[in-house]
Motif scaffolding. Structure first.
Motif, PDB file in Angstrom:
ATOM      1  N   LEU A 185       0.830  -1.206   0.000  1.00  0.00           N
ATOM      2  CA  LEU A 185       0.000   0.000   0.000  1.00  0.00           C
ATOM      3  C   LEU A 185       0.864   1.254   0.000  1.00  0.00           C
ATOM      4  CD1 LEU A 185      -2.820  -0.982   2.525  1.00  0.00           C
ATOM      5  CD2 LEU A 185      -2.971  -0.875   0.027  1.00  0.00           C
ATOM      6  N   LEU A 186       1.966   1.210   0.722  1.00  0.00           N
ATOM      7  CA  LEU A 186       2.896   2.337   0.734  1.00  0.00           C
ATOM      8  C   LEU A 186       3.415   2.611  -0.677  1.00  0.00           C
ATOM      9  CD1 LEU A 186       4.646   4.378   2.358  1.00  0.00           C
ATOM     10  CD2 LEU A 186       6.369   2.569   2.533  1.00  0.00           C
ATOM     11  N   LYS A 187       3.814   1.554  -1.397  1.00  0.00           N
ATOM     12  CA  LYS A 187       4.321   1.723  -2.757  1.00  0.00           C
ATOM     13  C   LYS A 187       3.214   2.165  -3.714  1.00  0.00           C
ATOM     14  CE  LYS A 187       8.016  -1.670  -2.164  1.00  0.00           C
ATOM     15  NZ  LYS A 187       8.567  -2.970  -2.587  1.00  0.00           N
ATOM     16  N   THR A 188       1.997   1.700  -3.461  1.00  0.00           N
ATOM     17  CA  THR A 188       0.881   2.063  -4.334  1.00  0.00           C
ATOM     18  C   THR A 188       0.579   3.553  -4.256  1.00  0.00           C
ATOM     19  OG1 THR A 188      -0.110  -0.144  -4.177  1.00  0.00           O
ATOM     20  CG2 THR A 188      -1.564   1.656  -4.834  1.00  0.00           C
ATOM     21  N   VAL A 189       0.546   4.120  -3.047  1.00  0.00           N
ATOM     22  CA  VAL A 189       0.265   5.561  -2.946  1.00  0.00           C
ATOM     23  C   VAL A 189       1.409   6.371  -3.549  1.00  0.00           C
ATOM     24  CG1 VAL A 189      -1.248   5.306  -0.944  1.00  0.00           C
ATOM     25  CG2 VAL A 189       1.189   5.770  -0.576  1.00  0.00           C
ATOM     26  N   GLY A 190       2.628   5.847  -3.461  1.00  0.00           N
ATOM     27  CA  GLY A 190       3.756   6.504  -4.107  1.00  0.00           C
ATOM     28  C   GLY A 190       3.579   6.571  -5.605  1.00  0.00           C
ATOM     29  N   PHE A 191       3.115   5.461  -6.187  1.00  0.00           N
ATOM     30  CA  PHE A 191       2.891   5.413  -7.637  1.00  0.00           C
ATOM     31  C   PHE A 191       1.755   6.337  -8.053  1.00  0.00           C
ATOM     32  CE2 PHE A 191       0.588   3.697 -11.278  1.00  0.00           C
ATOM     33  CZ  PHE A 191       1.594   3.724 -12.238  1.00  0.00           C
ATOM     34  N   GLN A 192       0.665   6.310  -7.296  1.00  0.00           N
ATOM     35  CA  GLN A 192      -0.504   7.101  -7.668  1.00  0.00           C
ATOM     36  C   GLN A 192      -0.223   8.594  -7.661  1.00  0.00           C
ATOM     37  OE1 GLN A 192      -3.479   6.070  -8.799  1.00  0.00           O
ATOM     38  NE2 GLN A 192      -2.789   3.954  -8.742  1.00  0.00           N
ATOM     39  N   LYS A 193       0.618   9.049  -6.754  1.00  0.00           N
ATOM     40  CA  LYS A 193       0.901  10.485  -6.633  1.00  0.00           C
ATOM     41  C   LYS A 193       2.143  10.929  -7.392  1.00  0.00           C
ATOM     42  CE  LYS A 193      -0.698  13.209  -3.961  1.00  0.00           C
ATOM     43  NZ  LYS A 193      -1.690  14.292  -4.057  1.00  0.00           N
ATOM     44  N   LEU A 194       3.175  10.063  -7.400  1.00  0.00           N
ATOM     45  CA  LEU A 194       4.460  10.472  -7.971  1.00  0.00           C
ATOM     46  C   LEU A 194       4.879   9.644  -9.178  1.00  0.00           C
ATOM     47  CD1 LEU A 194       6.468  11.083  -4.656  1.00  0.00           C
ATOM     48  CD2 LEU A 194       5.191  12.740  -6.031  1.00  0.00           C
ATOM     49  N   GLY A 195       4.085   8.617  -9.535  1.00  0.00           N
ATOM     50  CA  GLY A 195       4.388   7.807 -10.710  1.00  0.00           C
ATOM     51  C   GLY A 195       5.553   6.868 -10.528  1.00  0.00           C
ATOM     52  N   ASP A 196       5.879   6.567  -9.299  1.00  0.00           N
ATOM     53  CA  ASP A 196       7.051   5.737  -9.007  1.00  0.00           C
ATOM     54  C   ASP A 196       6.711   4.838  -7.833  1.00  0.00           C
ATOM     55  OD1 ASP A 196       9.516   4.662  -8.575  1.00  0.00           O
ATOM     56  OD2 ASP A 196      10.425   6.477  -7.781  1.00  0.00           O
ATOM     57  N   GLN A 197       6.566   3.555  -8.102  1.00  0.00           N
ATOM     58  CA  GLN A 197       6.125   2.650  -7.045  1.00  0.00           C
ATOM     59  C   GLN A 197       7.323   2.148  -6.228  1.00  0.00           C
ATOM     60  OE1 GLN A 197       4.337  -1.201  -7.819  1.00  0.00           O
ATOM     61  NE2 GLN A 197       2.555  -0.633  -6.622  1.00  0.00           N
ATOM     62  N   THR A 198       7.825   3.017  -5.369  1.00  0.00           N
ATOM     63  CA  THR A 198       8.929   2.662  -4.484  1.00  0.00           C
ATOM     64  C   THR A 198       8.571   3.074  -3.065  1.00  0.00           C
ATOM     65  OG1 THR A 198      10.045   4.792  -4.742  1.00  0.00           O
ATOM     66  CG2 THR A 198      10.628   3.054  -6.316  1.00  0.00           C
ATOM     67  N   SER A 199       9.278   2.487  -2.104  1.00  0.00           N
ATOM     68  CA  SER A 199       9.056   2.850  -0.709  1.00  0.00           C
ATOM     69  C   SER A 199       9.400   4.310  -0.466  1.00  0.00           C
ATOM     70  CB  SER A 199       9.895   1.950   0.208  1.00  0.00           C
ATOM     71  OG  SER A 199       9.492   0.605   0.090  1.00  0.00           O
ATOM     72  N   GLU A 200      10.451   4.786  -1.125  1.00  0.00           N
ATOM     73  CA  GLU A 200      10.866   6.171  -0.937  1.00  0.00           C
ATOM     74  C   GLU A 200       9.758   7.134  -1.355  1.00  0.00           C
ATOM     75  OE1 GLU A 200      12.669   3.826  -2.220  1.00  0.00           O
ATOM     76  OE2 GLU A 200      14.627   3.809  -1.235  1.00  0.00           O
ATOM     77  N   SER A 201       9.152   6.897  -2.527  1.00  0.00           N
ATOM     78  CA  SER A 201       8.055   7.750  -2.979  1.00  0.00           C
ATOM     79  C   SER A 201       6.866   7.639  -2.044  1.00  0.00           C
ATOM     80  CB  SER A 201       7.643   7.369  -4.402  1.00  0.00           C
ATOM     81  OG  SER A 201       8.662   7.678  -5.320  1.00  0.00           O
ATOM     82  N   GLY A 202       6.599   6.427  -1.586  1.00  0.00           N
ATOM     83  CA  GLY A 202       5.493   6.221  -0.655  1.00  0.00           C
ATOM     84  C   GLY A 202       5.670   7.017   0.627  1.00  0.00           C
ATOM     85  N   ARG A 203       6.887   7.039   1.148  1.00  0.00           N
ATOM     86  CA  ARG A 203       7.138   7.793   2.379  1.00  0.00           C
ATOM     87  C   ARG A 203       6.910   9.291   2.165  1.00  0.00           C
ATOM     88  NH1 ARG A 203      11.446   3.968   3.117  1.00  0.00           N
ATOM     89  NH2 ARG A 203      12.993   5.377   2.238  1.00  0.00           N
ATOM     90  N   VAL A 204       7.318   9.786   1.008  1.00  0.00           N
ATOM     91  CA  VAL A 204       7.101  11.199   0.695  1.00  0.00           C
ATOM     92  C   VAL A 204       5.610  11.506   0.659  1.00  0.00           C
ATOM     93  CG1 VAL A 204       7.321  12.962  -1.106  1.00  0.00           C
ATOM     94  CG2 VAL A 204       9.273  11.495  -0.548  1.00  0.00           C
ATOM     95  N   VAL A 205       4.838  10.635   0.012  1.00  0.00           N
ATOM     96  CA  VAL A 205       3.398  10.863  -0.131  1.00  0.00           C
ATOM     97  C   VAL A 205       2.701  10.793   1.221  1.00  0.00           C
ATOM     98  CG1 VAL A 205       1.267   9.899  -1.089  1.00  0.00           C
ATOM     99  CG2 VAL A 205       3.309  10.082  -2.518  1.00  0.00           C
ATOM    100  N   VAL A 206       3.021   9.790   2.036  1.00  0.00           N
ATOM    101  CA  VAL A 206       2.374   9.667   3.342  1.00  0.00           C
ATOM    102  C   VAL A 206       2.708  10.865   4.223  1.00  0.00           C
ATOM    103  CG1 VAL A 206       2.272   8.327   5.486  1.00  0.00           C
ATOM    104  CG2 VAL A 206       2.257   7.150   3.274  1.00  0.00           C
ATOM    105  N   THR A 207       3.971  11.255   4.262  1.00  0.00           N
ATOM    106  CA  THR A 207       4.375  12.377   5.103  1.00  0.00           C
ATOM    107  C   THR A 207       3.689  13.669   4.674  1.00  0.00           C
ATOM    108  OG1 THR A 207       6.540  11.347   5.469  1.00  0.00           O
ATOM    109  CG2 THR A 207       6.340  13.670   5.995  1.00  0.00           C
TER     110      THR A 207
END
Length: 490
Positions: free
Chosen positions: A340-362
């Motif tokens: 789910l963390l990687k999914t929200v990263g992809f949906q917002k930033l187009g990159d399904q990684t943990s790093e992008s996910g952390r940016v989106v959640v924060t």
């Protein structure tokens, strides 16, 4: 009103100090027998009958229980924090160290799952499609390729949250082949899941690899992988047993990943790290066994500058995000939380990684006016000991969700005291059916955060996090129940 008599034997000295400002707390030494006593603290008591007859409010009882725990041998050397918060008045009812950053363990999933529900909606589904290119001749020969088009479904083939098994999905795909009259495939089976492009990234720092034999952090990529051929890189003398979970170094992704089952002799059975590849390879095997020859191979195609014209054969829809979040929180499923963390990263930033996910959640938490001071969000599941959050920030975050349209879905995804999920064995007596909360457990870390349905009909929010306690986790659970018990009468 909670009967004060059952608290007197455990709090007499502290109660005396509370009301008369004159008491001496004697030292209590820890012993195994201590935890089996009926009272929380068996201190010498000079308290007169007048104190015992004193009628205390529920808030006073909560405060006294918290004060008592400061001298408790299990908690006195621990770092812990607690808060009960009224979402209507927006005021703290009772607290201790509520602004102290603490390791939240799996209560981290509260942040991850809510962000996903907020951004995607509770009815969001992942699609996995079977398509074909080329043409089908009069003999049923497909002169073209089959395409397995994925979207990052974290539940694919797992049976979790009502997801279909690989066998069921393949059966549906076979039905699509039959409807089109395909009897032979003169081409490849191409995996196309661009979401996973460049998805191998560094794992969060300070991750707990093997905690209570069932925590794990998956890593994967759409390479030519058949996970059935992965090897567990250990010696047989390490004493592994079939009922445990394992980590191994994947020769394909060169990362530590997770195995479902260890069968000995260096062989393991796993559906990780790559669900699309596993599905595609199994599908090809099934086609061949069913008499449908496939001349080509299973191969990934991340990018396609000149895409072929394709037609749909079958489509599999995942369970809803609401269902997946329910399963994630009830079972504290780390794999789904990380996905789910990687999914929200992809949906917002187009990159399904943990790093992008952390940016989106924060960023989402900032938009919610989450108190970022004291927050360190390192992963989606809570496996990293570098995660930190304050009890008051958790409580105010949970309060902010109560006006959301998905609040009821989110609330009912949480384990219920004495009834479901990871809380089934807590609050079996008092609090049964009244505590809706996410649990968290790491070695010497026990946490609990969520909602209380009080005896007076109120909904309160609480957070209770204990780091570096003494004794066993069951001892901490008992003290958590003790602290929260009078809060049910608020």
């Amino acid at each position: 009103m909670v009967n004060f008599r059952k608290y007197v034997s455990g709090i007499t000295v502290l109660a005396t100090g509370f009301f008369f400002a004159q008491s001496t707390v004697s030292t209590v030494l820890y012993s195994q027998a201590y935890d089996n006593q009926k009272s929380t603290l068996n201190l010498p008591s000079p308290v007169t009958a007048a104190v015992e007859k004193t009628v205390l409010s529920a808030k006073e009882l909560v405060d006294i229980n918290v004060n008592t725990m400061m001298a408790d041998p299990v908690l006195k050397n621990a770092t812990w924090g607690f808060v009960v918060y009224d979402p209507k008045t927006k005021k703290v009812i009772s607290s201790y160290n509520e602004t102290t950053p603490l390791v939240p363990a799996s209560t981290t999933k509260l942040l991850t799952t809510e962000t996903a529900m907020n951004l995607l909606g509770e009815n969001y589904r992942w699609m996995t499609q079977l398509e074909y290119s080329g043409s089908i001749d009069e003999n049923g020969v497909l002169n073209g390729n089959l395409y397995l088009v994925g979207s990052g479904d974290p539940s694919l083939g797992t049976n979790k949250a009502g997801a279909w098994s690989y066998r069921d999905i393949i059966s549906d795909f076979m039905g699509g082949m039959s409807r089109e009259g395909i009897k032979k495939v003169n081409g490849d089976i191409i995996i196309q899941t661009a979401l996973f492009k460049g998805n191998i990234s560094g794992l969060p720092e300070n991750v707990v690899w093997l905690e209570h034999n069932n925590y794990y952090l998956p890593a994967g990529t759409t390479q030519e992988i058949n996970p059935a051929n992965e090897k567990l890189i250990v010696k047989n003398s390490t004493g592994f047993s079939a009922d445990k979970k394992y980590f191994y170094v994947s020769p394909y992704v060169k990362k530590v990943v997770y195995a479902d089952k260890y069968e000995g002799n260096g062989i393991l059975t796993t559906k990780l790290p790559d669900a699309p590849a596993y599905l595609a390879n199994t599908f090809r095997t099934t086609l061949v066994k069913s008499g449908i020859a496939v001349t080509g191979k299973v191969t990934p195609k991340m990018t396609d500058a000149n895409p072929e014209s394709r037609k749909m054969l079958a489509m599999y829809k995942s369970p809803t995000l609401g269902d997946i979040i329910y399963y994630t929180n009830q079972h504290s499923d780390n794999s789904l939380a990380e996905a789910l963390l990687k999914t929200v990263g992809f949906q917002k930033l187009g990159d399904q990684t943990s790093e992008s996910g952390r940016v989106v959640v924060t960023e989402h938490l900032r938009e919610r006016n989450f108190d970022i001071q004291g927050l360190n969000y390192m992963d989606g599941s809570g496996l990293s000991r570098s995660n930190h959050v304050t009890p008051i920030a958790q409580a105010k975050f949970l309060t902010s969700l109560m006006d959301e349209k998905y609040y009821n879905t989110y609330l009912h995804s949480l384990p219920v005291g004495g009834q479901s999920g990871t809380l089934k064995r807590m609050f079996i007596g008092t609090g049964n059916g009244q505590v809706f909360a996410k649990t968290g457990t790491l070695n010497k870390v026990k946490t609990l955060a969520g909602y209380l349905k009080t005896n007076t009909g109120k909904t309160l929010v609480f957070s209770l996090m204990v780091n570096n306690y003494a004794g066993s986790v069951d001892m901490v659970k008992k003290r958590m129940e003790k602290i929260l018990e009078p809060a049910l009468d608020l």
